[in-house]
Design an enzyme around this catalytic site. Structure first.
Site, PDB file in Angstrom:
ATOM      1  N   THR A 189       7.432  -6.473   8.399  1.00 22.97           N
ATOM      2  CA  THR A 189       7.768  -5.232   7.706  1.00 22.97           C
ATOM      3  C   THR A 189       8.597  -5.612   6.485  1.00 22.97           C
ATOM      4  O   THR A 189       9.790  -5.855   6.587  1.00 22.97           O
ATOM      5  CB  THR A 189       8.572  -4.288   8.621  1.00 22.97           C
ATOM      6  OG1 THR A 189       7.896  -4.166   9.876  1.00 22.97           O
ATOM      7  CG2 THR A 189       8.722  -2.925   7.996  1.00 22.97           C
ATOM      8  N   GLY A 190       7.952  -5.709   5.348  1.00 23.03           N
ATOM      9  CA  GLY A 190       8.648  -6.131   4.141  1.00 23.03           C
ATOM     10  C   GLY A 190       7.754  -6.022   2.939  1.00 23.03           C
ATOM     11  O   GLY A 190       6.816  -5.226   2.918  1.00 23.03           O
ATOM     12  N   CYS A 242       9.634   3.695   2.465  1.00 21.90           N
ATOM     13  CA  CYS A 242       8.249   3.790   2.007  1.00 21.90           C
ATOM     14  C   CYS A 242       7.658   5.158   2.290  1.00 21.90           C
ATOM     15  O   CYS A 242       6.593   5.508   1.773  1.00 21.90           O
ATOM     16  CB  CYS A 242       7.394   2.710   2.671  1.00 21.90           C
ATOM     17  SG  CYS A 242       7.382   2.799   4.475  1.00 21.90           S
TER      18      CYS A 242
END
Length: 454
Positions: A189-190, A242
């Site tokens: 997750t990045g 996001c």
């Protein structure tokens, strides 16, 4: 100890803990999962303060909500769910499903969510009987270590192996690469580079794509209510999520009313062509977002552009007319800046939103404010996204919450649009192997060739 040997040592410790944990009953597994979620809930304020101090981004109060809210939502949906051994009998097809752990899962967590991401990933991983090894972002390593330390202590207190959750305290690019290539599977997750590395590691990977939440406001909705939800979402944690709205599309005849609704909620409106250009130049350098604006306050962002913005402004609202590749403001902006554009027809709004997504953010999410089911489904069928929130606060809703049916997650899959292996909100069922017992069903009617091909 050289890097590969070090990571291999941690994985071996995790594997030993996982093999022991694999013998735990469903009740014992759930006790461990509850414990790690509850300790993050209980220490949500402390960890939020650490994150803001260390990363210098985001809003303390919002990070508290994020830590506590996600912990509650995840446990509420995991509670009572069968995840060990036989999980389903399908008598119609004669199939019995058995969940089996993957093993040790690598977790690469972002600087924007150094507590919530490893917590949620740990809860769903352990629900399936796995262990995890966390690779924190270098800018959030102290917060990551504190988060994991609390979860390890919680495991110890309920009699579960502490090494089910481990972390690399001094992260480096090489170590993150080894976590991805040596663990049994990886959750990344990045940023796009890290996610791409995960999918190139040679091991099964779960990553995310870029976000660029397009928000469509239909005719006939309460503009004040829609504006309140959009602002709440856009300013959440200074816009680093996001799932925050990026561009709002409004009916042309309602444009001024919508702008006014935003201004009443603290928006600083930028509409003059020269001011819009100055803001664009400050925020995007050579087409890439300026890192100085990520998670920054509106006044600080405006100052970079030479604009005078009230210190108490909640967000910057910027007028655009172009879209897709022709407009940088139509891309993801990791700060409290919201683009606004007028449309004439619903079909036009959907087409423009789709063009923006195809330029950046395909596969992620959109939000629609509408009371027209046909309009919602028209847009949902045409927008290249994995999830569409209706009359929703995107920041807190698209990642799953107590008031909708999406799985509460820190990792939002974007499907093949985003080069991801799943288009769902990552959940425990993605982190197990499912074995199937298949029984012959002697009473099942076998169709004739004519029936099959008719």
């Amino acid at each position: 100890m050289e890097a590969r040997e070090y990571i291999f040592h941690l994985i071996q410790k995790g594997r030993a803990a996982q093999e022991l944990f694999e013998q735990f009953s469903q009740e014992e597994v759930d006790q461990a999962v509850r414990a790690i979620g509850k300790t993050i809930y209980d220490h949500g304020e402390m960890l939020a303060g650490m994150a803001v101090d260390e990363t210098r981004m985001g809003v303390y109060e919002d990070k508290v909500k994020k830590n506590k809210g996600k912990a509650k939502a995840v446990w509420a949906k995991l509670k009572g769910v069968k995840s060990r051994g036989i999980i389903e009998y399908d008598d119609v097809e004669g199939i019995v499903k058995i969940a089996k752990p993957i093993g040790v899962i690598g977790v690469i967590s972002p600087t924007t969510n150094p507590t919530m991401t490893p917590m949620q990933n740990a809860m769903i991983a352990l629900k399936g009987g796995n262990a995890i090894l966390v690779g924190p972002h270098p800018r959030a390593k102290k917060t990551g270590v504190a988060t994991v330390s609390l979860m390890r202590q919680a495991l110890k207190e309920v009699g579960a192996p502490e090494d089910l959750i481990q972390i690399v305290p001094e992260p480096a690019l090489e170590l993150s690469g080894l976590i991805m290539s040596e663990c049994d599977a990886c959750i990344s997750t990045g940023g796009p580079a890290m996610v791409k590395a995960a999918y190139s590691s040679g091991k099964p990977a779960f990553g995310v794509g870029a976000g660029n939440v397009q928000t469509l406001v239909d005719r006939g909705v309460d503009l004040t209510d829609a504006a309140q939800k959009i602002v709440t979402s856009r300013i959440y944690d200074n816009g680093v999520l996001c799932t925050c709205e990026q561009c709002v599309h409004v009916p042309g005849e309602k444009y001024e009313d919508m702008v006014s609704a935003f201004q009443k909620l603290g928006a600083f409106y930028v509409s003059g062509p020269s001011d819009v250009d100055a803001l664009r130049d400050a925020m995007f350098q050579n087409g890439t977002i300026n890192k100085e604006i990520v998670g920054a306050a509106p006044a600080a962002i405006a100052k970079l552009a030479g604009l005078t913005c009230p210190e108490n402004a909640k967000l910057i609202l910027v007028k655009i007319e172009k879209y897709g590749k022709e407009e940088a403001f139509a891309k993801e902006k990791l700060c409290p800046v919201l683009a606004i554009r007028a449309y004439e027809t619903w079909e036009e709004a959907v087409d423009v939103a789709a063009a923006n997504l195809k330029n950046e953010g395909a596969g992620h999410s959109s939000v629609i404010h509408s009371n027209d089911k046909a309009h919602v489904e028209y847009a949902a069928e045409r927008l290249p996204v994995s999830r569409i929130g209706v009359n929703m606060i995107g920041s807190s809703g698209l990642g799953g919450s107590l008031d909708n049916g999406l799985n509460p997650t820190a990792t939002l899959g974007c499907g093949t649009w985003g080069n991801n292996s799943t288009s769902e909100n990552l959940w425990w069922n993605h982190l197990v192997n499912i074995a199937r017992i298949a029984y012959v069903m002697p009473d099942k009617k076998i169709p004739t060739d004519e029936e099959i091909w008719s």
